[in-house]
Enzyme design. Structure first.
Site, PDB file in Angstrom:
ATOM      1  CG  HIS A  12      41.362  50.223  31.918  1.00 32.42           C
ATOM      2  ND1 HIS A  12      40.618  50.985  31.058  1.00 32.42           N
ATOM      3  CD2 HIS A  12      40.992  50.618  33.159  1.00 32.42           C
ATOM      4  CE1 HIS A  12      39.822  51.798  31.736  1.00 32.42           C
ATOM      5  NE2 HIS A  12      40.029  51.587  33.031  1.00 32.42           N
ATOM      6  NE  ARG A  16      41.234  55.202  43.845  1.00 29.66           N
ATOM      7  CZ  ARG A  16      40.219  54.376  43.595  1.00 29.66           C
ATOM      8  NH1 ARG A  16      40.337  53.086  43.858  1.00 29.66           N
ATOM      9  NH2 ARG A  16      39.092  54.825  43.099  1.00 29.66           N
ATOM     10  CD  GLU A  63      42.425  54.235  34.762  1.00 31.09           C
ATOM     11  OE1 GLU A  63      42.103  55.110  35.590  1.00 31.09           O
ATOM     12  OE2 GLU A  63      41.599  53.641  34.039  1.00 31.09           O
ATOM     13  CG  ASN A  67      43.678  59.886  43.454  1.00 35.35           C
ATOM     14  OD1 ASN A  67      42.994  60.421  42.605  1.00 35.35           O
ATOM     15  ND2 ASN A  67      43.521  58.617  43.787  1.00 35.35           N
ATOM     16  CG  HIS A  82      46.382  37.525  41.285  1.00 34.75           C
ATOM     17  ND1 HIS A  82      45.676  36.646  42.088  1.00 34.75           N
ATOM     18  CD2 HIS A  82      46.421  36.950  40.059  1.00 34.75           C
ATOM     19  CE1 HIS A  82      45.316  35.597  41.371  1.00 34.75           C
ATOM     20  NE2 HIS A  82      45.747  35.764  40.139  1.00 34.75           N
ATOM     21  CD  GLU A 130      48.595  33.328  39.369  1.00 36.10           C
ATOM     22  OE1 GLU A 130      48.690  32.115  39.584  1.00 36.10           O
ATOM     23  OE2 GLU A 130      47.500  33.886  39.122  1.00 36.10           O
TER      24      GLU A 130
END
Length: 140
Positions: A12, A16, A63, A67, A82, A130
């Site tokens: 993966h 964030r 993923e 937070n 990207h 992209e």
């Protein structure tokens, strides 16, 4: 390839995100991924959500890390480039994304030094995705 690396596979890419619900909606509703799993970690005050085009056991996924205490948008930084997704009929895909409110800073068209048609769309946090026109790629 060394003996050690023969068992490796891409799992993966983690990014964030500030607003998890908005990000999940972008990746699932606009880009057609599936929310594969989501887990809260109250002790660490974060949530992980995994999205992708197939099960994690056989596909690389994204993923999304949220937070809980982050109040300001993240700085993307200069090291990240990207995420790339292959699509058919890139012009129709971009038109549909734009109609749904997606930001497309680089409309579809041929690469500057090639024949493959590409475009860039931004997710809610400004990460670049992209889009690569699969039907315009030179076949190896």
């Amino acid at each position: 390839m060394s003996e050690v690396s023969t068992g490796f596979r891409m799992m993966h890419t983690m990014i964030r995100v500030l607003d998890l619900e908005r990000s999940i909606a972008f990746y699932t509703e606009l880009l057609g991924m599936t929310l594969l799993r989501r887990e809260d970690f109250p002790g660490g005050r974060f949530t992980l959500a995994f999205v992708g085009y197939g099960p994690e056991a056989s596909h690389a996924v994204v993923e999304l890390t949220h937070n809980w205490d982050q109040a300001e948008p993240y700085a993307i930084g200069t090291g990240f480039g990207h995420i790339a997704l292959g699509v058919h009929d890139i012009y129709a895909v971009c038109a549909a994304l734009a109609k749904q409110g997606a930001r497309i800073p680089r409309p579809p068209g041929p690469m500057k030094h090639g024949t493959t048609h590409i475009a860039f769309v931004e997710d809610p946090d400004g990460y670049k995705i992209e889009l690569i026109g699969l039907d315009t790629m030179r076949q190896a």
